[in-house]
Design an enzyme around this catalytic site. Structure first.
Site, PDB file in Angstrom:
ATOM      1  NE  ARG A 130      -3.850  -0.126   2.583  1.00  0.00           N
ATOM      2  CZ  ARG A 130      -5.143  -0.453   2.412  1.00  0.00           C
ATOM      3  NH1 ARG A 130      -5.500  -1.694   2.210  1.00  0.00           N
ATOM      4  NH2 ARG A 130      -6.077   0.464   2.467  1.00  0.00           N
ATOM      5  CE1 TYR A 144      -4.548   6.715  -3.116  1.00  0.00           C
ATOM      6  CE2 TYR A 144      -4.744   6.084  -0.812  1.00  0.00           C
ATOM      7  CZ  TYR A 144      -5.227   6.770  -1.905  1.00  0.00           C
ATOM      8  OH  TYR A 144      -6.387   7.508  -1.786  1.00  0.00           O
ATOM      9  N   GLY A 183       3.059   7.978  -1.162  1.00  0.00           N
ATOM     10  CA  GLY A 183       2.872   8.970  -2.228  1.00  0.00           C
ATOM     11  C   GLY A 183       2.056  10.148  -1.716  1.00  0.00           C
ATOM     12  CG  PHE A 193     -19.684  -5.547   0.388  1.00  0.00           C
ATOM     13  CD1 PHE A 193     -18.668  -6.339  -0.137  1.00  0.00           C
ATOM     14  CD2 PHE A 193     -19.684  -5.311   1.769  1.00  0.00           C
ATOM     15  CE1 PHE A 193     -17.662  -6.863   0.675  1.00  0.00           C
ATOM     16  CE2 PHE A 193     -18.693  -5.837   2.589  1.00  0.00           C
ATOM     17  CZ  PHE A 193     -17.679  -6.606   2.041  1.00  0.00           C
ATOM     18  CB  THR A 249     -13.985  -0.493  11.989  1.00  0.00           C
ATOM     19  OG1 THR A 249     -12.824   0.270  12.349  1.00  0.00           O
ATOM     20  CG2 THR A 249     -14.317  -1.488  13.090  1.00  0.00           C
ATOM     21  N   PRO A 280      -5.549  -1.735   7.088  1.00  0.00           N
ATOM     22  CG  PRO A 280      -5.451   0.570   6.801  1.00  0.00           C
ATOM     23  CD  PRO A 280      -5.599  -0.710   6.034  1.00  0.00           C
ATOM     24  NE  ARG A 288      -8.372   4.243   6.898  1.00  0.00           N
ATOM     25  CZ  ARG A 288      -8.236   3.660   5.711  1.00  0.00           C
ATOM     26  NH1 ARG A 288      -9.246   3.580   4.893  1.00  0.00           N
ATOM     27  NH2 ARG A 288      -7.076   3.163   5.342  1.00  0.00           N
TER      28      ARG A 288
END
Ligand code: NAD
Ligand code: UDP
Length: 312
Positions: A141, A144, A147, A190, A209, A273, A276
């Site tokens: 990751r 990103y 960055g 989803f 989360t 993660p 969040r």
């Protein structure tokens, strides 16, 4: 009338931003290389006398005369930003340098669309702007996350060194109509899986989360930040503090679509993660902003959008 550059203007958020800024009577330059964006997102704006589209890759310099810049160009979904990670970090770093060059030359005000990803896999919860984050600098990751962190650094250094009027907004997971069908982020995945009666792919045990913000609320926060006083430059969190587990989201989507889909647990990608949630006290105090649209309400709009486009 202000002349406003929106990079990434044909993307999910960029197209909503162009539409809203146009409605407010501005002259819009929409710049995009169509990596994850599409002409369909802005087709209803084409032909408007104050809307201009430029196909351009922001890793290359460009000379434009503008009053304000929203720098949104960058793939935002893990699937797309990991597709060509070197390009992703180039877009963030070289893209920021190129738009900052425009801002420096034209004295335009500029907002960087940063992200909650700068907090990485956080050990502070909810995340406040003063938290420096816990980012893996060498993971899948990081093209990103790092960055976006480098882009924030550039915004602050151009401000300190060259007096450019820069502002930073840290966007938390935002969803809504015009997310691409192949986007790959959780809300669109989803809904599409549920509408198509396919299994809902929950990565990991589904107990991690996220906090989901509806696009209209987010756009409102971005514009408020641009219009705020020059002495407030952030970074500021913009997101909806309502926190849900991914499993809760899956069950809501199944129920709201009336789908018979089942949940299919799949491996959790690395560095995903665990939790969040934005602390939005700063946005409330400085911008008078807080989200108005709860997840249930935003999902109704988003489900309807995907129902319509999957039919066509
Ligand atoms: P998106 O992928 O729909 O939009 C990104 C746009 O940038 C696309 O139109 C894409 O074609 C364009 N683009 C990518 N690379 C480019 C390049 N090199 N040159 C020119 N254009 C380029 O994603 P989005 O959700 O609309 O995200 C917009 C911005 O907001 C991104 O910078 C993203 O990092 C940031 N952000 C979004 C979220 C979210 O949840 N939606 C969260 C945090 C940050
Ligand atoms: N996720 C999932 N199934 C999917 C897509 C995503 O369980 O089909 C999970 C993903 O692992 C992450 C969360 O949903 O924990 C949000 O993922 P997304 O890609 O939307 O955004 P992120 O916040 O991770 O950048």
């Amino acid at each position: 009338m202000k002349r406003i550059l929106v990079t990434g203007g044909a993307g999910f958020l960029g197209s909503h931003l162009c539409e809203r800024l146009l409605k407010e009577g501005n002259d819009i330059v929409c710049l995009d290389n169509f990596f994850t964006g599409s002409k369909k997102n802005i087709s209803h704006l084409m032909g408007h006398p104050h809307f201009e589209l430029i196909r351009h890759d922001i890793t290359n310099p460009i000379y434009l005369e503008v009053d304000e810049i929203y720098n949104l160009a960058c793939p935002a979904s893990p699937v797309h930003y990991q597709f060509n990670p070197i390009k992703t970090i180039k877009t963030n770093v070289m893209g920021a340098i190129n738009v900052l060059g425009i801002a420096k030359r034209t004295k335009a005000k500029i907002i960087q669309a940063s992200t909650s990803e700068v907090y990485g896999d956080p050990d502070v919860h909810p995340q406040t702007e003063s938290y420096w984050g816990r980012v893996n600098p060498i993971g899948i990751r990081s093209c990103y996350d790092e960055g976006k962190r480098a882009a924030e650094c550039l915004m602050m250094d151009y401000r300190r060194q060259n007096s450019v009027n820069t502002k930073i907004v840290r966007i938390f997971n935002t969803y809504g109509p015009r997310m691409a069908v192949n986007d790959g982020r959780v809300v669109s995945n989803f809904i599409i899986q549920a509408l198509q009666g396919k299994n809902i792919t929950v990565y990991g045990d589904g107990n991690h989360t996220r906090s989901f913000c509806y696009c209209d609320d987010l756009i409102d926060g971005l514009i408020r930040m641009m219009n705020s006083g020059d002495d407030f430059y952030g970074p500021v969190n913009i997101g909806n503090p309502g926190e849900f587990t991914i499993l809760q989201l899956a069950r809501m989507v199944i129920e709201m679509t009336g789908s018979c889909s089942e949940i299919d647990f799949q491996p959790l990608p690395s560095d995903d993660p665990a939790q969040r949630k934005p602390d939005i006290t700063l946005a409330e105090n400085k911008l008078g902003w807080k989200p108005k649209i709860p997840l249930e309400e935003g999902l109704v709009q988003t489900i309807q959008y995907f129902r319509d486009i999957l039919k066509t």
